[in-house]
Design a protein around this motif. Structure first.
Motif: not given
Length: 307
Positions: A21-25, A184-196
């Motif tokens: 929980r603490a380290l791996n999210g 997302g899963k595991g607290g991993k961040e990502r950048l997602v382009p957003v379509l009009p």
């Protein structure tokens, strides 16, 4: 049977789960699954070996005992896929204890998982996906709810979000920027382009929503103003697939699969798609190449039938 688990093993499992929980999210559903897998394993071993086991005995188990546990699980109807997941949980716990206690867990960790055939993602055809976006709100009893459902499925298909990620957005995300930062899963961040199209759908919903979409509150609301329950989106998908004659695999998650498959078909590379989906492993994303090949062969067979 769980009462047979030794206090030392129970305490170690609790510490391991807290560590995840603490380290791996790790998500709470994941933690719950790990706890069930390892608890079942520890309880079986206590019975199988005739008493509660200390940590050293559990970590240094021979493969014969590991195989006995796996045979027991299969005997009570656990499938190969589920057993492979449980074994992965047990190995994770075993490796953590072995490292902490300086024990040799080679035998247990080298136990092979049962083989199983991975299920291929079941995407919608591009025309079907567009039909879903165009008609998913047709059965809604209020205009703002129709706009809400349309906005959610547009995010799933247009941005490849998981349903939990879309419903996890807050009012701070409105109006949608050109790029979303998704956790997302595991607290991993990502950048997602957003379509009009996604920006337009969310803006239409926000303009009609009768509730104040404050920055820290959920963006998508239920009829009474609370956070939108994902089952309501699943229900909307059930109705639209019945109307369009789509298979039962046309679920909200199938829209995410469709995003990836259609992007691959359009020439997207696997590494980029992996990053957009937030997959930890490229092997997970590679499943979409099998889907693309299967669809290609289906088209080929129709165009070139056997004599």
């Amino acid at each position: 049977m769980s009462l047979a688990i030794s206090p030392a093993a129970r305490a170690a499992m609790a510490e391991w789960l807290a560590h995840l929980r603490a380290l791996n999210g790790a998500a709470e559903n994941t933690i719950t699954a790990y706890a069930a897998d390892v608890s079942g394993f520890l309880a079986f071993m206590a019975q199988h070996r005739g008493g509660t086991e200390g940590l050293a005995g559990l970590v240094t188990l021979p493969q014969s005992d590991m195989r006995a546990w796996m045979a027991h699980e299969r005997g009570r109807g656990v499938g190969a896929r589920s057993l492979a997941r449980a074994l992965s949980s047990v190995k994770g716990f075993t490796a953590w204890v072995a490292d902490r206690e300086n024990l040799d867990a080679t035998a247990a960790l080298s136990t092979r998982a049962p083989k199983f055939r991975r299920k291929l993602p079941r995407p919608l055809a591009e025309t079907a996906a567009m039909d879903v976006l165009a008609t998913v709100g047709n059965d809604a009893r209020e205009e703002w709810i129709a706009a809400r459902d349309t906005a959610v499925v547009t995010l799933l298909y247009g941005c490849g979000l998981r349903i939990s990620e879309a419903l996890g957005l807050t009012g701070a995300a409105s109006p949608l920027p050109g790029v979303l930062r998704i956790t997302g899963k595991g607290g991993k961040e990502r950048l997602v382009p957003v379509l009009p199209a996604a920006q337009k759908a969310v803006a239409a919903y926000a303009a009609l929503c009768p509730y104040d979409l404050t920055p820290n509150a959920p963006l998508f609301r239920g009829a009474r103003g609370g956070a939108l329950n994902p089952r309501l989106i699943s229900g909307a998908m059930e109705r639209v697939r019945a109307r369009l004659g789509l298979p039962a695999t046309a679920t909200p998650h199938a829209l995410r699969h469709s995003f990836a498959t259609h992007l691959l078909s359009a020439g997207g590379d696997l590494r980029t798609i992996q990053e957009l989906l937030g997959h930890a492993s490229l092997s997970t994303t590679q499943a979409y190449t099998a889907v693309d090949t299967a669809r290609l062969m289906e088209v080929y067979a129709k165009a070139h039938p056997r004599a």
